[in-house]
Design an enzyme around this catalytic site. Structure first.
Site, PDB file in Angstrom:
ATOM      1  N   SER A 164      12.549  32.842  23.730  1.00  0.00           N
ATOM      2  CA  SER A 164      13.234  31.554  23.821  1.00  0.00           C
ATOM      3  C   SER A 164      12.281  30.374  23.707  1.00  0.00           C
ATOM      4  CB  SER A 164      14.012  31.457  25.134  1.00  0.00           C
ATOM      5  OG  SER A 164      13.148  31.624  26.246  1.00  0.00           O
ATOM      6  N   ASP A 397      14.115  24.694  35.851  1.00  0.00           N
ATOM      7  CA  ASP A 397      13.517  25.407  34.721  1.00  0.00           C
ATOM      8  C   ASP A 397      12.137  24.813  34.457  1.00  0.00           C
ATOM      9  OD1 ASP A 397      12.726  26.493  32.320  1.00  0.00           O
ATOM     10  OD2 ASP A 397      14.585  26.058  31.249  1.00  0.00           O
ATOM     11  N   HIS A 400      10.802  26.299  29.907  1.00  0.00           N
ATOM     12  CA  HIS A 400      11.129  25.689  28.621  1.00  0.00           C
ATOM     13  C   HIS A 400      10.738  24.213  28.638  1.00  0.00           C
ATOM     14  CE1 HIS A 400      13.744  29.270  29.030  1.00  0.00           C
ATOM     15  NE2 HIS A 400      13.388  29.437  27.767  1.00  0.00           N
TER      16      HIS A 400
END
Length: 429
Positions: A164, A397, A400
């Site tokens: 990702s 998060d 990312h």
């Protein structure tokens, strides 16, 4: 009438001198034209390009110029190889506050950006994290130029394969290119997280993303329900990698997952199922499987350019990302990612027959704990609720990156590597 010999000799001398003078004048005029050509080179904010007789002769910011390979073009300055610095490591440098040129685009220009990385759309109140530019030590890095990048991609396929974080990079690059052309000339397919593609119609090019966090095959056994990671068999998507002109790979993060988030139950190697194996051993086998495919399948004439992107730094524990608004320059911060995994990547890439450029973005990402989505993100396809946002310990998060943001710099360095095509610093030696 008799001609005086002295006058005759003087006339011959004048004729010879006039001829030499004309030759010198023509030479100076020619040099002047070359200087005019060089003065039209793009400046900061536009493209810097390096061309030689073997390069594709693309237009750079509506300017065409062609120089011998012994010249290095640096923002309009021509430097001979003797005068140039011995090395130019674009991955070593510092972040500089640059609100005039950063960010390169507005996230609202790219409606296809996922909720996971659309921090402003998800309510992030600050913008300062978008206004930093990476500055290398000892050399200039060209600004990302979407038009020039598209020219370099004209008629070509580019694939980005990995986890990702590589999807994060694909979204960044797709947005950088999408914002450089009329939307009617772009086609973007983003329905699946496994496969995404950007196409620029006028340039007949595509940038494709294939989700493959291990680069080798992960399959669920229908009978037992066990997930099997096949170390000596490439990912299913490998059949689609063939023929790409530029390839960008990554892996690493999913290999160190443990407990409930561990992705496999069994490992398979040489037809045998193994329940336990040292992660380093399994990872090295998988990397050799990938390297073997690249060595066997990449264009032998070196027309295909292959990149391997290094580990993207996570910010957890003492260097937690939550509530940060500017980069840290704390050199003492040590990434928690196992160094043994990084060493295996570098050793594998360094031992390959095919030339693989190592896109080493780990250091520059290390300083940017301010640029993660934190609570302004999505989990399992849903944007965090206000209640979840008030629980950062559970939902933030720190892996990312917001867009616009740090992956734009990864793509700027990818672009610079294409511009500097002969740069040895981008290679593992």
């Amino acid at each position: 009438m008799e001609i005086n010999p002295t006058i005759n000799n003087k006339w011959r001398f004048c004729t010879f001198a006039s001829f030499i003078g004309c030759m010198i004048l023509l030479f100076c005029m020619n040099q002047g034209q070359e200087r005019v050509k060089l003065s039209t080179l793009p400046t900061m904010g536009a493209s810097m390009a390096l061309y030689n007789d073997s390069d594709d002769q693309h237009a750079a910011a509506n300017t065409q110029f062609f120089l011998q390979p012994s010249n290095i073009i640096e923002y309009g300055k021509v430097v001979s190889e003797e005068e140039a610095p011995e090395s130019c490591n674009i991955f070593d440098g510092k972040w500089v506050y640059d609100p005039m040129t950063s960010p390169v685009y507005n996230g609202s220009q790219c409606p296809f950006l996922s909720d996971q990385v659309s921090c402003q759309r998800n309510g992030r109140p600050d913008f300062e994290y978008q206004k930093w530019s990476w500055e290398a030590k000892g050399c200039k890095i060209p600004r990302f130029n979407g038009t020039d990048m598209l020219e370099r991609l004209r008629g070509k396929r580019m694939i980005i394969v990995g986890d990702s974080l590589n999807r994060n990079q694909w979204e960044s690059l797709a947005c950088l290119l999408y914002s450089a052309i009329p939307s009617s000339q772009a086609q973007v397919q983003v329905k699946s997280g496994v496969y995404k593609v950007f196409r620029a119609k006028d340039y007949n090019c595509s940038v494709e993303f294939y989700w493959s966090p291990f680069l080798v095959e992960l399959e669920e056994n229908r009978e037992s329900g066990s997930k099997i990671l096949r170390l000596d068999k490439l990912s299913y998507s490998a059949t689609k990698w063939h023929g790409a002109d530029i390839m960008v790979f990554n892996t690493g993060h999913w290999w160190v997952h443990t407990g409930k988030i561990k992705a496999w139950d069994l490992l398979e190697y040489e037809g045998k199922l193994v329940e336990k194996m040292k992660i380093e051993s399994a990872f090295e086998i998988a990397m050799k499987t990938w390297a073997g495919w690249v060595d066997d399948n990449v264009d032998k004439n070196n027309n295909t350019k292959v990149f391997f992107r290094s580990i993207s730094t996570e910010h957890k524990g003492k260097q937690w990302c939550y509530n940060e608004s500017k980069p840290t320059m704390d050199e003492s911060y040590a990434a928690t990612f196992p160094s043994s995994i990084v060493e295996i990547v570098e050793r594998t890439v360094g031992g390959m027959r095919a030339p693989v450029r190592y896109l080493n973005i780990t250091k520059l990402s290390k300083y940017r704990r301010d640029a993660h989505p934190t609570v302004y993100t999505a989990k399992q396809g849903k944007v965090l609720t206000p209640m979840q946002q008030r629980q950062p310990m559970s939902f933030a998060d720190c892996s990312h990156w917001c867009l616009p943001g740090v992956p734009d710099t990864w793509n700027r360095l990818l672009y610079a590597s294409l511009v500097f095509d002969n740069s040895t610093d981008a290679f593992i030696s």
